[in-house]
Design a protein around this motif. Structure first.
Motif, PDB file in Angstrom:
ATOM      1  N   ALA A  33       0.848  -1.190   0.000  1.00 42.22           N
ATOM      2  CA  ALA A  33       0.000   0.000   0.000  1.00 42.22           C
ATOM      3  C   ALA A  33       0.887   1.244   0.000  1.00 42.22           C
ATOM      4  N   MET A  34       0.333   2.320  -0.535  1.00 39.53           N
ATOM      5  CA  MET A  34       1.043   3.591  -0.585  1.00 39.53           C
ATOM      6  C   MET A  34       0.172   4.687   0.006  1.00 39.53           C
ATOM      7  N   GLY A  35       0.802   5.670   0.579  1.00 42.94           N
ATOM      8  CA  GLY A  35       0.061   6.778   1.171  1.00 42.94           C
ATOM      9  C   GLY A  35       0.642   8.113   0.769  1.00 42.94           C
ATOM     10  N   THR A  52      -4.501   0.689  -1.610  1.00 40.15           N
ATOM     11  CA  THR A  52      -3.999  -0.660  -1.407  1.00 40.15           C
ATOM     12  C   THR A  52      -3.027  -1.056  -2.508  1.00 40.15           C
ATOM     13  N   TRP A  53      -2.323  -2.170  -2.295  1.00 39.01           N
ATOM     14  CA  TRP A  53      -1.308  -2.619  -3.241  1.00 39.01           C
ATOM     15  C   TRP A  53      -1.892  -2.854  -4.628  1.00 39.01           C
ATOM     16  N   SER A  54      -3.150  -3.308  -4.674  1.00 40.52           N
ATOM     17  CA  SER A  54      -3.788  -3.595  -5.955  1.00 40.52           C
ATOM     18  C   SER A  54      -4.465  -2.368  -6.563  1.00 40.52           C
ATOM     19  N   TYR A 103       1.142  -6.766   0.888  1.00 40.91           N
ATOM     20  CA  TYR A 103      -0.210  -7.283   0.713  1.00 40.91           C
ATOM     21  C   TYR A 103      -1.101  -7.003   1.922  1.00 40.91           C
ATOM     22  N   GLY A 104      -0.894  -5.870   2.551  1.00 40.49           N
ATOM     23  CA  GLY A 104      -1.689  -5.519   3.712  1.00 40.49           C
ATOM     24  C   GLY A 104      -2.899  -4.686   3.346  1.00 40.49           C
ATOM     25  N   SER A 105      -3.735  -4.450   4.339  1.00 38.60           N
ATOM     26  CA  SER A 105      -4.906  -3.598   4.150  1.00 38.60           C
ATOM     27  C   SER A 105      -4.487  -2.135   4.309  1.00 38.60           C
ATOM     28  N   LEU A 106      -5.430  -1.217   4.102  1.00 31.88           N
ATOM     29  CA  LEU A 106      -5.117   0.200   4.219  1.00 31.88           C
ATOM     30  C   LEU A 106      -4.768   0.555   5.660  1.00 31.88           C
TER      31      LEU A 106
END
Length: 126
Positions: A33-35, A52-54, A103-106
Motif C-alpha cells: 500500500a502507498m500513502g 492498497t497494493w492492488s 499485501y496488507g490492508s489500508l
C-alpha cells in the motif's frame, strides 16, 4: 535502498489543480500500500490519502474527499495524487510513503509506513 521521489508540486491559485507523482524504486512497489501525507508549517504530518497494493481500495481524509484522487500504476512503479479545487488550507509539503507490510490492508498512521520521499511543496494562493 528504497527510493521514493515526488514531483508535481508548485504554486497554484485557489480552485486550481495539481497532479503529484511519486516514483518508487528499490523494492517491490506493487505489493505494498502507498500513502500521501502532508505537513503544514508548525503542524503535524497527517495522512491525506492511501491506496492498497492492488489499487482496489482507497482512503481519503474528510477534508479532501471529492477533490483529491489517489491512483497507482504498478507497471510504472508510480503513485499519483490528483488534486482539484485546491484551497489555501491545502498548502503544505506533500510526502509519499510506502507501507512496511506487503499485501496488507489500508493503514493510516505515520509509523505504518517505513520509507518516505523527500516531499514536494504545494502552495495555494487565495
Amino acid at each position: 535502498q528504497v527510493q521514493l521521489v515526488e514531483s508535481g508540486g508548485g504554486l497554484v491559485q485557489a480552485g486550481g489543480s495539481l497532479r503529484l507523482s511519486c516514483a518508487a524504486s528499490g523494492r517491490t512497489f506493487s505489493s505494498r500500500a502507498m500513502g500521501w501525507f502532508r505537513q503544514a508549517p508548525g503542524k503535524e504530518r497527517n495522512i491525506v490519502a492511501a491506496i492498497t497494493w492492488s489499487g482496489g481500495r482507497t482512503y481519503y481524509v474528510d477534508s479532501v474527499k471529492g477533490r483529491f484522487t489517489i491512483s497507482r500504476d504498478n507497471a510504472k512503479n508510480t503513485v499519483y495524487l490528483q488534486m482539484n479545487s485546491l484551497k489555501p488550507e491545502d498548502t503544505a509539503v506533500y510526502y509519499c510513503a510506502s507501507d512496511s507490510r506487503i499485501y496488507g490492508s489500508l493503514r493510516y498512521g505515520l509509523y505504518d509506513y517505513d520509507y518516505w520521499g523527500q516531499g514536494t511543496q504545494v502552495t495555494v494562493s487565495s
